[in-house]
Design an enzyme around this catalytic site. Structure first.
Site, PDB file in Angstrom:
ATOM      1  N   SER A 446     -33.248 -23.716  33.939  1.00 12.61           N
ATOM      2  CA  SER A 446     -33.829 -24.311  32.746  1.00 12.61           C
ATOM      3  C   SER A 446     -34.225 -25.852  32.968  1.00 12.61           C
ATOM      4  CB  SER A 446     -32.957 -24.148  31.626  1.00 12.61           C
ATOM      5  OG  SER A 446     -31.586 -24.694  31.700  1.00 12.61           O
ATOM      6  N   ARG A 528     -22.289 -28.119  21.951  1.00  8.04           N
ATOM      7  CA  ARG A 528     -22.798 -27.030  22.352  1.00  8.04           C
ATOM      8  C   ARG A 528     -22.483 -25.479  21.707  1.00  8.04           C
ATOM      9  NH1 ARG A 528     -27.224 -24.030  24.064  1.00  8.04           N
ATOM     10  NH2 ARG A 528     -26.758 -22.627  25.919  1.00  8.04           N
ATOM     11  N   ASP A 612     -28.384 -14.703  37.234  1.00 10.27           N
ATOM     12  CA  ASP A 612     -27.136 -15.637  37.050  1.00 10.27           C
ATOM     13  C   ASP A 612     -26.026 -14.737  36.475  1.00 10.27           C
ATOM     14  OD1 ASP A 612     -28.576 -17.665  37.605  1.00 10.27           O
ATOM     15  OD2 ASP A 612     -29.143 -18.327  35.783  1.00 10.27           O
ATOM     16  N   HIS A 705     -23.595 -31.403  31.814  1.00  5.43           N
ATOM     17  CA  HIS A 705     -22.972 -31.271  30.617  1.00  5.43           C
ATOM     18  C   HIS A 705     -22.913 -32.811  30.153  1.00  5.43           C
ATOM     19  CE1 HIS A 705     -22.107 -27.015  31.830  1.00  5.43           C
ATOM     20  NE2 HIS A 705     -22.567 -26.947  30.493  1.00  5.43           N
TER      21      HIS A 705
END
Length: 767
Positions: A446, A528, A612, A705
């Protein structure tokens, strides 16, 4: 008298208020006082909700702005030195430890550049905690009194709570030694830590707390002898102190039976046990309960969303009452409700029949109370009757069964899970097709999900733009990502996934047998949040799901573009799975759906396909034994069923993150290339474990992150360390994970520096 209890409640708010506030604070849009007000409002709302539902024992200190384990590190001053030199406030220190911090100096503030601590999965859940990191220089002391402050906050509202603390043994056992103290055994710090627990417990008693819940979830693991001894030592120590609140020792997520010897005879008032995950432990646990101890019966599922069966649950609780007496039994959630969405009443678009199968955190409060009333002889006949009808209705539902899917799963054989040739024969064919340089560069999938992407997706979902207009927009985003990757020199490209809302939800929406929520958010880490889809019935793929976007991306570049899919185990683990069918069956149904997609991608000309499996380790049973061995076998088989229908020259990739992985388990997948989160691993031994891994591997080089941007020199240093143990000819260069949550500027700079580092090593290895 039987009491009801909740071990913890979701802190995110019914409309993700916590996410919005924390991200606004990080972006400088609100002050710290405004952030704290949102936190206080959410705590007040949660306490009042539980009080109004009739819950007897209500938790406090289950709130966190980031992670409850990280809160404890801040409370006990387990703060590595690298975070203490910037004069940050406590809340900013918390956030820096959780997500890293990088900012330039101003007239009033120092420049800051510090990476985040390691983040790993909380047992076998999709929640991530920030791992406590200890050093020989760690100086334990209390920083504030958060558990006391929140107890007093509830007390001012007229609500008496039971404060929750992660226990000292679990806190140490789940931590790790810092890179300057790798020979340090965290459990050796127990004697230094126990006085701080006593101090905070004494403060709670002085504030009026009569009982505390101390969680020791490590009691469901295969504990070594020193950890079992530490349990006895810690709770014997607490028992020797005076004027402490009564302790409920809580475990969850599995059976405590192998560690019962460490629990028997402890001077605690009550033991909480999870009978949802491990009902078979009932007799042995009851036999181990002391004559004056209370048993907290974890019977309302804190990890899944299916409606409780009141008849079955009441039978288990009544069995406990028969053995111990009503005054020594508590009806409770199996674990904290952190892992479930907040309120089913917020779901207005679910099919009414399907909605009747579910129970979210708010509804689980009612379930705990109804079961408590039922076993106490109160009249809840109407609730019992409605519940029985709902349970029966689900078993007969048209949404559940598909004979064709069942037949296809039954037809799976060894050939379906075996590639046409072993890796050493596939590799030359792939090298001939791709002709990649040494240290090939790629990303995990992504790219940033910008505000513009979210706005256009929302417009399409609401019908304010046509399918043609939306496809044109998505193609423009794909082209932007492709051109960027070409510009900076990446070798194997991705299309960026602008069309995807979530890596599981996107596929689930196109697979028969799934249901979806609008507001079913749960916290994964920090800010998140995810909306896990719900598997309600047998699973099948009616048509291609991702081929169109992958084909378009490949059509506009000469470089290979990966087709991107989410694997069967991750689709299973990051959904709320069925509880009426075993997980192996659900995984195989998903594997067959994905096999069709993989084959369609290959037929459409996609030569690299990534499937994945970041949840592979998460699904591992917590204890050694036959169940774990079986999982290794069927989880790997499910992946191979999904990926083994392709030709030798088609390259299969996979990705794993935020777990401690065994190379042997990854090897069983037989993927040609795997990428693994690595950026926050400090132990060189972790690299050495993969030295003899036969296929190709990319150890993730930067933490996606965190907003922090690594320099080229940092990448070079990291790669140099890896190459001391791992052969250059097998090494791929990539980030830790997908870039969905990052901004474009930090993405551009981080990837540019990464590619520059790869080019540097190509020069070094020319000869």
């Amino acid at each position: 008298m039987v009491q009801s209890a909740v071990l913890g409640f979701p802190r995110i708010g019914p409309n993700r208020e916590l996410k919005k506030a924390t991200e606004d604070y990080w972006n400088g849009k609100i002050t710290v006082d405004e952030l704290f007000k949102v936190g206080k409002d959410l705590r007040t709302q949660n306490w009042k909700l539980q009080k109004e539902a009739g819950v007897d024992i209500i938790p406090s200190n289950d709130f966190s702005f980031y992670d409850q384990v990280l809160d404890l590190s801040l409370l006990f001053n387990v703060i590595p030195d690298r975070y203490t030199k910037y004069d940050l406030s406590p809340i900013d220190t918390l956030f820096a430890m959780g997500r890293g911090l990088q900012r330039k100096a101003t007239e009033t503030e120092k420049a800051v550049d510090v990476t985040a601590l390691e983040m790993v999965k909380w047992f076998d859940s999709n929640y991530h905690y920030v791992r406590p990191t200890f050093s020989k220089t760690t100086q334990f002391k209390l920083n504030g009194q958060k558990p006391v402050d929140e107890f007093l906050e509830a007390k001012e509202l007229g609500i008496h709570t039971r404060p929750v603390l992660l226990g000292p043994v679990s806190y140490l056992f789940l931590g790790k030694a810092d890179k300057d103290s790798l020979d340090l055994e965290p459990l050796s710090l127990l004697e230094q830590l126990l006085p701080l627990y006593t101090e905070i417990l004494s403060k709670l008693a002085s504030a009026g707390a009569t009982e505390v819940q101390i969680d020791e979830p490590v009691l469901v693991l295969d504990l070594p002898a020193n950890a079992q001894a530490a349990i006895k030592k810690a709770y014997t120590y607490f028992g020797e102190q005076s004027n402490l609140p009564k302790i409920t020792l809580a475990t969850y997520f599995g059976t405590v039976v192998p560690n019962l010897d460490a629990i028997k005879g402890l001077p605690v008032a009550a033991l909480h046990v999870d009978f949802v995950r491990a009902p078979e432990q009932f007799d042995e646990v009851v036999a181990a309960i002391g004559n004056k101890q209370t048993l907290s019966v974890g019977i309302v599922d804190g990890r899944n969303i299916w409606k409780n069966d009141f008849k079955k649950s009441s039978a288990i609780v009544n069995k406990a009452i028969e053995k111990l007496g009503a005054d020594r039994v508590v009806v409770a959630t199996s674990s904290s409700l952190l892992h479930t969405p907040v309120d089913l009443n917020n779901e207005t678009k679910l099919d009414a029949e399907i909605k009747g199968f579910f129970s979210f955190a708010t509804q689980k409060l009612d379930e705990v109370v109804v079961i408590t009333k039922n076993v106490s002889g109160q009249d809840v006949a109407a609730a019992l009757e409605a519940n029985a009808k709902s349970v029966e209705s689900r078993g007969k539902s048209k949404f559940i069964h598909d004979a064709a899917v069942k037949a296809r799963v039954a037809s799976i054989d060894e050939k379906m899970s075996t590639r046409a040739a072993p890796f050493e024969q596939r590799l030359p064919e792939q090298q001939k097709v791709f002709n990649l340089p040494l240290f090939p560069t790629t990303t995990i999938g992504s790219f940033p999900q910008t505000k513009d992407i979210r706005i256009n997706r929302n417009k399409f979902n609401k019908g304010t733009i046509s399918a043609e207009e939306y496809e044109k927009f998505i193609n423009s985003e794909i082209e932007k990502v492709i051109r960027f990757q070409e510009e900076i020199g990446l070798d194997v490209l991705v299309h960026g996934e602008p069309e995807r809302n979530d890596m599981v939800q996107y596929f689930g929406e196109q697979i028969n047998g799934y249901a979806f929520t609008v507001n079913g958010w749960v916290q994964s880490y920090g800010s998140r949040y995810v909306r896990p889809p719900i598997i309600v019935g047998d699973l099948s793929r009616p048509k291609a799901m991702s081929v169109k976007e992958s084909v378009y991306a490949q059509s506009i570049t000469s470089k290979p573009v990966k087709g991107m899919l989410t694997g069967p185990i991750t689709c299973l683990r990051w959904s709320f799975p069925r509880d009426d069918v075993d997980q192996k069956t659900q995984a195989m149904q998903l594997a067959l759906a994905l096999r069709d997609e993989v084959n369609d991608l290959e037929a459409a000309g996609i030569k690299v396909i990534q499937v994945d499996e970041p949840a592979l380790r998460e699904g591992l049973p917590l204890r050694e034994g036959t169940e774990r061995s079986a999982y290794y076998t069927w989880a790997a088989e499910a992946f191979r069923v999904a990926t083994s229908g392709v030709a030798n020259k088609t390259q299969i990739h996979s990705h794993f993150c935020y777990s401690d992985l065994d190379p042997n388990h990854i090897k069983a997948l037989d993927a040609d290339v795997v990428s693994i989160e690595f950026s926050k691993k400090d132990d060189a031994n972790y690299i050495a474990e993969f030295k003899n891994y036969p296929n190709h591997i990319g150890l993730g080089l930067f933490d996606i992150h965190s907003p922090r941007i690594p320099s080229k020199d940092e990448f070079i240093a990291k790669i140099s360390t890896i190459l001391k143990s791992y052969p250059a000819e097998k090494f791929w260069v990539n980030p830790d994970c997908g870039l969905k949550t990052r901004g474009w500027e930090e993405t551009r700079l981080s990837l540019t520096h990464m590619v520059e580092a790869a080019k540097y090593f190509r020069e070094q290895y020319k000869n």
